[in-house]
Scaffold this active site. Structure first.
Site, PDB file in Angstrom:
ATOM      1  N   ASN A 135       0.828  -1.222   0.000  1.00 19.11           N
ATOM      2  CA  ASN A 135       0.000   0.000   0.000  1.00 19.11           C
ATOM      3  C   ASN A 135       0.855   1.263   0.000  1.00 19.11           C
ATOM      4  O   ASN A 135       0.355   2.359   0.227  1.00 19.11           O
ATOM      5  CB  ASN A 135      -0.944   0.001   1.208  1.00 19.11           C
ATOM      6  CG  ASN A 135      -0.195   0.029   2.533  1.00 19.11           C
ATOM      7  OD1 ASN A 135       1.031  -0.025   2.560  1.00 19.11           O
ATOM      8  ND2 ASN A 135      -0.925   0.110   3.635  1.00 19.11           N
ATOM      9  N   GLU A 142       1.773   4.313   7.419  1.00 16.72           N
ATOM     10  CA  GLU A 142       0.668   3.895   6.563  1.00 16.72           C
ATOM     11  C   GLU A 142       0.123   5.087   5.761  1.00 16.72           C
ATOM     12  O   GLU A 142       0.401   6.247   6.095  1.00 16.72           O
ATOM     13  CB  GLU A 142      -0.450   3.301   7.435  1.00 16.72           C
ATOM     14  CG  GLU A 142      -0.047   2.041   8.192  1.00 16.72           C
ATOM     15  CD  GLU A 142      -0.034   0.785   7.310  1.00 16.72           C
ATOM     16  OE1 GLU A 142       0.193   0.882   6.094  1.00 16.72           O
ATOM     17  OE2 GLU A 142      -0.263  -0.299   7.871  1.00 16.72           O
TER      18      GLU A 142
END
Ligand code: GLP
Length: 249
Positions: A135, A142
């Site tokens: 991702n 993140e």
């Protein structure tokens, strides 16, 4: 700069050689180290190179990027255990020169602040090694992590927990949180090398290549840095324009 090689073996040899060159040029270098499947062959190559060249590591300092919260140091999936297995137990590196975020600290916020401060006190990172999540995460930053963050606690995304579930016997054992160096700490390194191998990284590497700087894709922060090398094998680079192969961009 993009460096694209045919095989994982070539990627790993090139990356290990760059780490070795950094140590040879500056024996008191401060290295930022990463974990993950991508780095296993890199460290295997580096250990072999260091054995052959009998380099003095007594002045080297290392800081790891990240660590799960709640796994003991002896847990086979803790990054402390990983680093021992793949690198530190195989080198004559003074134990006090090796640093990892403490995922079991009583006061994690204080531990985070102390970690970023310790890197600065050591003179900053000369070379930061990075992998990339599917991702686009770097360290455990993140998507949508503020790029100005320093070492901090992060809730792992479901995608990351699923990706990393392959290392655990059961998905439910994958920690939900981790400590990670912040993007700001990473960007302060003198030099950065990001390594991506395998077809599972092809889509995110194409997104990174074509896109701009965007907090939705943490690795895109590297586009703001003046000295980054992105090293890929042909599978990870499969969706990049062909002229990038073997060359620089
Ligand atoms: C993990 C680590 C990252 C690593 C990335 C890629 O979650 N926190 O530091 O770079 O994901 O891992 P792998 O090399 O196993 O694909």
């Amino acid at each position: 700069m993009y460096k694209i090689f045919e095989t994982v073996d070539e990627v790993s040899r090139y990356t290990a050689q760059r780490l070795l060159d950094t140590i040879l040029a500056k024996p008191e270098a401060v290295l930022g180290l990463a974990t993950g499947g991508t780095m296993e062959p890199v460290y295997a190559q580096l250990v072999g190179m260091l054995e052959q060249s009998a380099v003095d590591l007594s002045r080297l300092t290392t800081f790891n990027l990240d660590e799960y919260i709640g796994l003991s140091a002896s847990h086979a999936q803790s990054y402390r255990y990983y680093m021992g297995q793949h690198l530190f137990d195989r080198l004559s590196l003074p134990r006090e020169s090796v640093h990892l975020p403490d995922g079991n600290a009583e006061d994690v916020d204080a531990a985070c602040r102390a970690y970023s401060t310790a890197i600065q006190a050591a003179g900053g990172l000369d070379l930061q090694l990075l992998g990339i999540g599917s991702n686009g995460h770097i360290g455990f930053n993140e998507p949508h992590t503020d790029f100005s963050c320093r070492t901090h606690v992060i809730a792992l995304s479901e995608q990351t927990r699923r990706d990393n579930g392959r290392f655990f016997s059961d998905q439910s054992e994958v920690p939900t949180h981790a400590l990670t160096l912040g993007i700001q700490d990473i960007l302060e390194a003198e030099e950065i090398m990001l390594v991506a191998t395998g077809s599972k990284k092809a889509a995110i590497m194409a997104e990174l290549y074509h896109g701009g700087v965007d907090e939705a894709l943490p690795a895109s922060a590297l586009k703001q840095h003046h000295n980054v090398t992105i090293v890929m094998d042909s599978q990870a680079a499969a969706l990049l324009p062909r002229q990038e192969e073997g060359g620089a961009a």
